[in-house]
Structure formats: structure tokens, C-alpha cells
Scaffold this active site. Sequence first.
Site, PDB file in Angstrom:
ATOM      1  N   GLU A   4      -7.664 -10.436  20.836  1.00 48.20           N
ATOM      2  CA  GLU A   4      -6.935  -9.883  19.665  1.00 48.20           C
ATOM      3  C   GLU A   4      -5.640  -9.212  20.103  1.00 48.20           C
ATOM      4  OE1 GLU A   4      -8.508  -8.682  16.028  1.00 48.20           O
ATOM      5  OE2 GLU A   4     -10.355  -9.820  16.305  1.00 48.20           O
TER       6      GLU A   4
ATOM      7  N   GLY B  80      -0.393 -17.855  23.573  1.00 46.83           N
ATOM      8  CA  GLY B  80      -1.399 -16.794  23.515  1.00 46.83           C
ATOM      9  C   GLY B  80      -0.750 -15.529  22.961  1.00 46.83           C
TER      10      GLY B  80
ATOM     11  N   ILE C 202     -11.334 -20.348  21.100  1.00 43.93           N
ATOM     12  CA  ILE C 202     -11.803 -19.924  19.776  1.00 43.93           C
ATOM     13  C   ILE C 202     -13.257 -19.433  19.854  1.00 43.93           C
ATOM     14  CG2 ILE C 202     -12.029 -20.583  17.345  1.00 43.93           C
ATOM     15  CD1 ILE C 202      -9.081 -20.500  18.668  1.00 43.93           C
TER      16      ILE C 202
HETATM   17  N1  CAA Z   1       1.779  -7.823   9.266  1.00 42.63           N
HETATM   18  C1  CAA Z   1       2.460  -8.718   8.521  1.00 42.63           C
HETATM   19  N2  CAA Z   1       3.574  -9.357   8.966  1.00 42.63           N
HETATM   20  C2  CAA Z   1       3.986  -9.066  10.216  1.00 42.63           C
HETATM   21  C3  CAA Z   1       3.312  -8.146  11.051  1.00 42.63           C
HETATM   22  C4  CAA Z   1       2.165  -7.503  10.522  1.00 42.63           C
HETATM   23  N3  CAA Z   1       1.471  -6.626  11.250  1.00 42.63           N
HETATM   24  N4  CAA Z   1       3.978  -8.057  12.225  1.00 42.63           N
HETATM   25  C5  CAA Z   1       5.020  -8.897  12.143  1.00 42.63           C
HETATM   26  N5  CAA Z   1       5.030  -9.501  10.936  1.00 42.63           N
HETATM   27  C6  CAA Z   1       5.988 -10.494  10.425  1.00 42.63           C
HETATM   28  C7  CAA Z   1       7.427 -10.080  10.731  1.00 42.63           C
HETATM   29  O1  CAA Z   1       7.928  -9.234   9.706  1.00 42.63           O
HETATM   30  C8  CAA Z   1       8.117 -11.415  10.792  1.00 42.63           C
HETATM   31  O2  CAA Z   1       8.348 -11.877   9.488  1.00 42.63           O
HETATM   32  P1  CAA Z   1       9.867 -12.120   8.928  1.00 42.63           P
HETATM   33  O3  CAA Z   1      10.472 -13.147   9.841  1.00 42.63           O
HETATM   34  O4  CAA Z   1       9.667 -12.628   7.546  1.00 42.63           O
HETATM   35  O5  CAA Z   1      10.531 -10.796   9.020  1.00 42.63           O
HETATM   36  C9  CAA Z   1       7.072 -12.346  11.386  1.00 42.63           C
HETATM   37  O6  CAA Z   1       5.803 -11.723  11.141  1.00 42.63           O
HETATM   38  C10 CAA Z   1       7.236 -12.550  12.876  1.00 42.63           C
HETATM   39  O7  CAA Z   1       7.195 -11.263  13.477  1.00 42.63           O
HETATM   40  P2  CAA Z   1       7.780 -10.958  14.912  1.00 42.63           P
HETATM   41  O8  CAA Z   1       9.201 -11.388  14.951  1.00 42.63           O
HETATM   42  O9  CAA Z   1       7.441  -9.554  15.247  1.00 42.63           O
HETATM   43  O10 CAA Z   1       6.933 -11.998  15.780  1.00 42.63           O
HETATM   44  P3  CAA Z   1       6.895 -12.255  17.345  1.00 42.63           P
HETATM   45  O11 CAA Z   1       6.922 -13.710  17.551  1.00 42.63           O
HETATM   46  O12 CAA Z   1       7.880 -11.384  18.046  1.00 42.63           O
HETATM   47  O13 CAA Z   1       5.387 -11.832  17.758  1.00 42.63           O
HETATM   48  C11 CAA Z   1       3.537 -10.433  18.296  1.00 42.63           C
HETATM   49  C12 CAA Z   1       4.746 -10.742  17.375  1.00 42.63           C
HETATM   50  C13 CAA Z   1       3.203  -8.998  17.983  1.00 42.63           C
HETATM   51  C14 CAA Z   1       3.819 -10.603  19.746  1.00 42.63           C
HETATM   52  C15 CAA Z   1       2.386 -11.363  17.878  1.00 42.63           C
HETATM   53  O14 CAA Z   1       2.681 -12.701  18.251  1.00 42.63           O
HETATM   54  C16 CAA Z   1       1.074 -10.959  18.460  1.00 42.63           C
HETATM   55  O15 CAA Z   1       0.418 -10.089  17.922  1.00 42.63           O
HETATM   56  N6  CAA Z   1       0.646 -11.611  19.588  1.00 42.63           N
HETATM   57  C17 CAA Z   1      -0.693 -11.438  20.110  1.00 42.63           C
HETATM   58  C18 CAA Z   1      -1.555 -12.553  19.616  1.00 42.63           C
HETATM   59  C19 CAA Z   1      -2.921 -12.095  19.261  1.00 42.63           C
HETATM   60  O16 CAA Z   1      -3.170 -10.939  18.985  1.00 42.63           O
HETATM   61  N7  CAA Z   1      -3.830 -13.043  19.190  1.00 42.63           N
HETATM   62  C20 CAA Z   1      -5.151 -12.758  18.789  1.00 42.63           C
HETATM   63  C21 CAA Z   1      -5.935 -14.010  18.628  1.00 42.63           C
HETATM   64  S1  CAA Z   1      -7.511 -13.708  17.885  1.00 42.63           S
HETATM   65  C22 CAA Z   1      -8.562 -13.257  19.114  1.00 42.63           C
HETATM   66  O17 CAA Z   1      -8.183 -12.945  20.210  1.00 42.63           O
HETATM   67  C23 CAA Z   1     -10.026 -13.331  18.713  1.00 42.63           C
HETATM   68  C24 CAA Z   1     -10.963 -12.330  19.128  1.00 42.63           C
HETATM   69  O18 CAA Z   1     -10.610 -11.275  19.543  1.00 42.63           O
HETATM   70  C25 CAA Z   1     -12.378 -12.561  18.937  1.00 42.63           C
HETATM   71  P1  FAD Z   2      -0.726 -14.671  28.155  1.00 45.07           P
HETATM   72  O1  FAD Z   2      -0.031 -14.526  26.846  1.00 45.07           O
HETATM   73  O2  FAD Z   2      -0.340 -15.806  29.020  1.00 45.07           O
HETATM   74  O3  FAD Z   2      -0.581 -13.313  28.959  1.00 45.07           O
HETATM   75  C1  FAD Z   2      -0.713 -13.222  30.373  1.00 45.07           C
HETATM   76  C2  FAD Z   2      -0.317 -11.806  30.793  1.00 45.07           C
HETATM   77  O4  FAD Z   2       1.067 -11.568  30.443  1.00 45.07           O
HETATM   78  C3  FAD Z   2      -1.126 -10.735  30.063  1.00 45.07           C
HETATM   79  O5  FAD Z   2      -1.362  -9.649  30.937  1.00 45.07           O
HETATM   80  C4  FAD Z   2      -0.186 -10.298  28.949  1.00 45.07           C
HETATM   81  O6  FAD Z   2      -0.457  -8.965  28.520  1.00 45.07           O
HETATM   82  C5  FAD Z   2       1.162 -10.390  29.648  1.00 45.07           C
HETATM   83  N1  FAD Z   2       2.269 -10.562  28.686  1.00 45.07           N
HETATM   84  C6  FAD Z   2       2.569 -11.633  27.926  1.00 45.07           C
HETATM   85  N2  FAD Z   2       3.649 -11.398  27.165  1.00 45.07           N
HETATM   86  C7  FAD Z   2       4.074 -10.142  27.470  1.00 45.07           C
HETATM   87  C8  FAD Z   2       5.150  -9.313  27.039  1.00 45.07           C
HETATM   88  N3  FAD Z   2       6.013  -9.726  26.106  1.00 45.07           N
HETATM   89  N4  FAD Z   2       5.278  -8.068  27.582  1.00 45.07           N
HETATM   90  C9  FAD Z   2       4.381  -7.635  28.509  1.00 45.07           C
HETATM   91  N5  FAD Z   2       3.347  -8.366  28.970  1.00 45.07           N
HETATM   92  C10 FAD Z   2       3.194  -9.603  28.457  1.00 45.07           C
HETATM   93  N6  FAD Z   2      -7.726 -16.523  20.123  1.00 45.07           N
HETATM   94  C11 FAD Z   2      -7.916 -16.932  18.833  1.00 45.07           C
HETATM   95  O7  FAD Z   2      -6.985 -17.337  18.147  1.00 45.07           O
HETATM   96  N7  FAD Z   2      -9.162 -16.898  18.288  1.00 45.07           N
HETATM   97  C12 FAD Z   2     -10.252 -16.462  18.962  1.00 45.07           C
HETATM   98  O8  FAD Z   2     -11.348 -16.437  18.420  1.00 45.07           O
HETATM   99  C13 FAD Z   2     -10.068 -16.031  20.325  1.00 45.07           C
HETATM  100  N8  FAD Z   2     -11.142 -15.610  21.058  1.00 45.07           N
HETATM  101  C14 FAD Z   2     -10.977 -15.386  22.395  1.00 45.07           C
HETATM  102  C15 FAD Z   2     -12.105 -15.162  23.203  1.00 45.07           C
HETATM  103  C16 FAD Z   2     -11.957 -15.014  24.580  1.00 45.07           C
HETATM  104  C17 FAD Z   2     -13.174 -14.812  25.420  1.00 45.07           C
HETATM  105  C18 FAD Z   2     -10.661 -15.068  25.159  1.00 45.07           C
HETATM  106  C19 FAD Z   2     -10.475 -14.940  26.641  1.00 45.07           C
HETATM  107  C20 FAD Z   2      -9.552 -15.248  24.363  1.00 45.07           C
HETATM  108  C21 FAD Z   2      -9.691 -15.419  22.984  1.00 45.07           C
HETATM  109  N9  FAD Z   2      -8.588 -15.692  22.164  1.00 45.07           N
HETATM  110  C22 FAD Z   2      -8.766 -16.086  20.868  1.00 45.07           C
HETATM  111  C23 FAD Z   2      -7.250 -15.771  22.754  1.00 45.07           C
HETATM  112  C24 FAD Z   2      -6.677 -14.382  23.073  1.00 45.07           C
HETATM  113  O9  FAD Z   2      -6.231 -13.759  21.911  1.00 45.07           O
HETATM  114  C25 FAD Z   2      -5.567 -14.603  24.101  1.00 45.07           C
HETATM  115  O10 FAD Z   2      -6.196 -14.940  25.322  1.00 45.07           O
HETATM  116  C26 FAD Z   2      -4.693 -13.389  24.254  1.00 45.07           C
HETATM  117  O11 FAD Z   2      -3.954 -13.150  23.079  1.00 45.07           O
HETATM  118  C27 FAD Z   2      -3.737 -13.529  25.457  1.00 45.07           C
HETATM  119  O12 FAD Z   2      -3.103 -14.759  25.506  1.00 45.07           O
HETATM  120  P2  FAD Z   2      -3.090 -15.613  26.870  1.00 45.07           P
HETATM  121  O13 FAD Z   2      -4.494 -15.706  27.323  1.00 45.07           O
HETATM  122  O14 FAD Z   2      -2.355 -16.862  26.618  1.00 45.07           O
HETATM  123  O15 FAD Z   2      -2.305 -14.708  27.904  1.00 45.07           O
END
Ligand code: CAA
Ligand code: FAD
Length: 387
Positions: A371, A133, A159
Site C-alpha cells: 500500500e 509499483g 495482487i
Molecule cells: N486522492 C484523490 N486524488 C489524488 C490523491 C488522493 N489522495 N493524490 C493525488 N491525487 C490526484 C492528483 O490530484 C492528480 O490529479 P490531477 O492531475 O487531476 O490534479 C492525480 O491524482 C495524480 O497525482 P500525482 O501527480 O500526485 O501522482 P504521481 O504520479 O506523482 O503519484 C503517488 C502519486 C503518491 C506516488 C502514487 O503513485 C502512490 O501512492 N504510489 C504508491 C502506490 C501504492 O500505494 N500502491 C499500493 C498498491 S495496493 C497494495 O499494496 C495492496 C496491499 O497492501 C494488500
Molecule cells: P519500487 O517502486 O521499485 O521501489 C523500490 C525502492 O525504491 C523502495 O524502497 C521504494 O520506497 C523506493 N522508491 C521508489 N520511488 C521512490 C521515490 N520517489 N522516492 C524515494 N524512494 C523511492 N499491489 C496491488 O496493486 N495490489 C495488491 O494487492 C498488492 N499486494 C501486494 C502484496 C505483497 C506481498 C507485495 C510484496 C506487494 C503488493 N502490492 C500490491 C504491490 C506493492 O504495493 C508494491 O510492491 C509497492 O507499492 C512498491 O512497489 P515496487 O515493489 O515496484 O517497488
Amino acid sequence: MSVPLYSPSEEHEMLREAVRALADEKIAPRAASADESEEFPADVYKDLVAADFHAIHIPEEYGGAGADALATVIVIEEIARACASSSLIPAVNKLGTVPLLLSASEDLKAQYLAPVARGDGMFSYALSEADAGSDAAAMKTRAVQDGDHYVLNGTKSWITNAGISEYYTVMAVTDPTAGPRGISAFVVEKSDPGVTFGPKEKKLGIKGSPTRQVILENVRIPATRMIGAPGTGFKTALATLDHTRITIAAQALGIAQGALDYAIDYVKQRKQFGRPIADFQGLQFMIADMAMKLEAARQLTYAAAAKSEQAMHGTPVKDLTFFSSAAKCAASDAAMDITTDAVQLLGGYGYTRDYPVERMMRDAKITQIYEGTNQIQRMVMARQLLK
Ligand code: CAA
Ligand code: FAD
């Protein structure tokens, strides 16, 4: 850090009025039933398509309305003011398609953006997995090349709009030895053999937006469906979030505005101790704080949208990542505070489903989680500041 001036134009304000009119007439009356039935509001989707608000960001060359990032924020904000679930229609269409806009071949863009612009199918974004996640790069879904095809296996979790969307941007590992640089992005179609969906998650809020697993079992797709070059999928996924965390900020602003507007009307009507409760300074100060937090978050979100727009047009914007995370974090924290206070302002009535603020409070919570959780946003901001 310099902030480019954004100036909502007359067109932006006209757009806001048009979306608000549609939201008041068609979307607000459906918000409670979409929440209670936990069904995707297909009628709202049709209304949004008819008004061209369902994917307004798609450029004109691919048949879209070509709205800028601020216009897209305004559309999402105004829909969310009425119904947070419905606001995920334009928001997730943007999330699913920005990877193509940023990195795909012209052929792929032409093939997949046009049907979304027409309203013939929605686009979802599949990054997360059950054990990946926050640590998204830990994904396990594999894509193995077989001649001029790739074969995908794995399960993407959580998703949004899964099962409803026709198209999915799927991030999968193509080189397990290369870490984040071994992840590639693909377009997968709902109709591809081997694609199925898990049951709907039973959620606290945004219940009108289905959240399901996308299960990929030997899904064989042409190699031309890869978005960009092999190994660039994780970068594309994160670069996408730089643009789309702003849309989650917009959703949070809309939910908060809906709650604040409702609470203001209520305190002027509700009488206790022989006078409207709006006369009590304790409540006046709460309302002032709610509006102050909302407006601060809105200004940050609009500034982030201006940066997103610049970046989309090829101007390097080095602090886009910071602004995008800051806007999402500030707006979602504000929305949680504001909706919680709105429930308080309505007293016991606010705690019931007879009034919309309890739904808004439940809906606001997700904006602090998806996100990227707000802990991850703070981590992203700190990395930008300290590097
Ligand atoms: N743009 C482009 N490239 C980027 C970037 C950015 N903003 N940030 C990092 N990168 C690149 C880095 O430069 C690196 O590339 P190189 O190895 O070539 O240098 C690569 O990506 C990996 O970067 P990190 O080492 O920083 O990666 P990390 O494993 O430490 O993770 C993180 C970074 C910020 C924790 C990232 O995993 C993250 O954003 N996690 C949260 C996940 C998330 O937001 N999920 C959303 C799912 S969608 C959703 O939830 C849907 C919805 O809302 C409806
Ligand atoms: P975890 O990563 O297990 O996190 C658990 C707790 O630990 C959180 O409080 C987190 O902030 C904390 N934590 C984790 N790592 C760290 C750290 N390094 N430092 C400090 N705190 C930390 N994903 C998609 O790809 N596409 C989608 O369309 C999508 N839609 C979603 C819709 C819903 C309703 C939900 C619930 C989720 C959706 N997601 C989607 C996934 C969403 O992006 C993840 O749930 C979110 O990124 C968190 O991941 P996790 O649930 O595995 O929590």
C-alpha cells in the site's frame, strides 16, 4: 491540524472481545500451519464469514454489517494479533471494494457488494505492475473501448489474494495520451474469459495470503463495469488508499501486539542467573519502549480511522491523506521494531519456528512495503505539508 475525537464505544470494545475470542480459538492455532504450508486458510475464511468479520465495512444497504472505520480497524487488528495472513481477508475485501463505495454507480455497487457481504466471493485490488509499483501511474495495462464493451490486456503484479478472490478492481489505461487522467477503473471477474493467474510469489512472510499476477488477455467486459467516469480511475485508486492504508496500520498494530504479548509472558517465565529475565532492567526498558511505540501508533491509527469515517460520510477532511499515510508509516515502523525486539527478548528460542515471534517479524516487514512503501508515505506526507 485538528484531530477529531474518536471514542471507542462500548460496542467497539464488545466487538474487540468477540474478534479476540474467535482469533484465540480458531485463528491463532492455524497461523503457523498457514505460514509453513503457504496455503490460504480457507477454514479461517469460513469462520470469519460465519461471524460476519470478513468484510464488516460493507454498508447495510448492500447487505453488510455497516461497521465504521474504527470497528474495521479493530477487527483487522485482532485477527492480525493471531495471524497476519488471515487479517488480509477483511483488509483486502475493504481495499477491493472501497473504489466501488467511493465512485461506482448504484447498480454496480448493488451487483458486487452484496456477494462480498454474504461471503460468496472476495474482492482484490489490482493497481501495481512489474514496472509500475511506487510509480503506479506508469502502468501499461490497456482497456480499449469496443462498442458497449471494453477489452483489457496486460499483467497486474503482486495482487493479494489473486486466484482466491472472485472479483478484482483493475486500473487500466483508457487514454494513453492523458497520463494519470487517462486511467480508468473496472470490475473484472475471475470467471471472465481471458483472466488467468501467475504462480504464487515465494515470500518472506504473510505466506498464507497468496500473491500472484493477474494476467488479462483480451478480457471483454461490459462498459457498465467501469467504476466512475473514464479517466477517473487513478484518482479513485489513490482516494481508496487514503482509507485503506489505515487498515494496513491496523494489521501492523495487531502483529506488534501479538509479539509484545508473547514476549511479556516469556520474560516472566524464562529464568537466567537464577531469576526471571523480566527482573533485568535492560529488558524492562525494551518492553516499555515497545509498548510506548505501539500505543502511539495505535492512537494515530484510530484518529486516522475517525477521519476516514467522516470522509466516507461526505464531510471533506483535508488532512485525511496525511493521517492515513502517517498512521501506516508509524504503525509499520513500530511493528518492525517491536517484532525484532520480541525476537531479541526470546534469545535463541525467538529465532526458531518453535515460537511465533520469528513469523511475526517476517510478517511485519511487508507492512513497510505494501500500500505504498514507507518512503512513498513520507513523500505523500511531505507533499501535503508543503503544498
Ligand atoms: N486522492 C484523490 N486524488 C489524488 C490523491 C488522493 N489522495 N493524490 C493525488 N491525487 C490526484 C492528483 O490530484 C492528480 O490529479 P490531477 O492531475 O487531476 O490534479 C492525480 O491524482 C495524480 O497525482 P500525482 O501527480 O500526485 O501522482 P504521481 O504520479 O506523482 O503519484 C503517488 C502519486 C503518491 C506516488 C502514487 O503513485 C502512490 O501512492 N504510489 C504508491 C502506490 C501504492 O500505494 N500502491 C499500493 C498498491 S495496493 C497494495 O499494496 C495492496 C496491499 O497492501 C494488500
Ligand atoms: P519500487 O517502486 O521499485 O521501489 C523500490 C525502492 O525504491 C523502495 O524502497 C521504494 O520506497 C523506493 N522508491 C521508489 N520511488 C521512490 C521515490 N520517489 N522516492 C524515494 N524512494 C523511492 N499491489 C496491488 O496493486 N495490489 C495488491 O494487492 C498488492 N499486494 C501486494 C502484496 C505483497 C506481498 C507485495 C510484496 C506487494 C503488493 N502490492 C500490491 C504491490 C506493492 O504495493 C508494491 O510492491 C509497492 O507499492 C512498491 O512497489 P515496487 O515493489 O515496484 O517497488
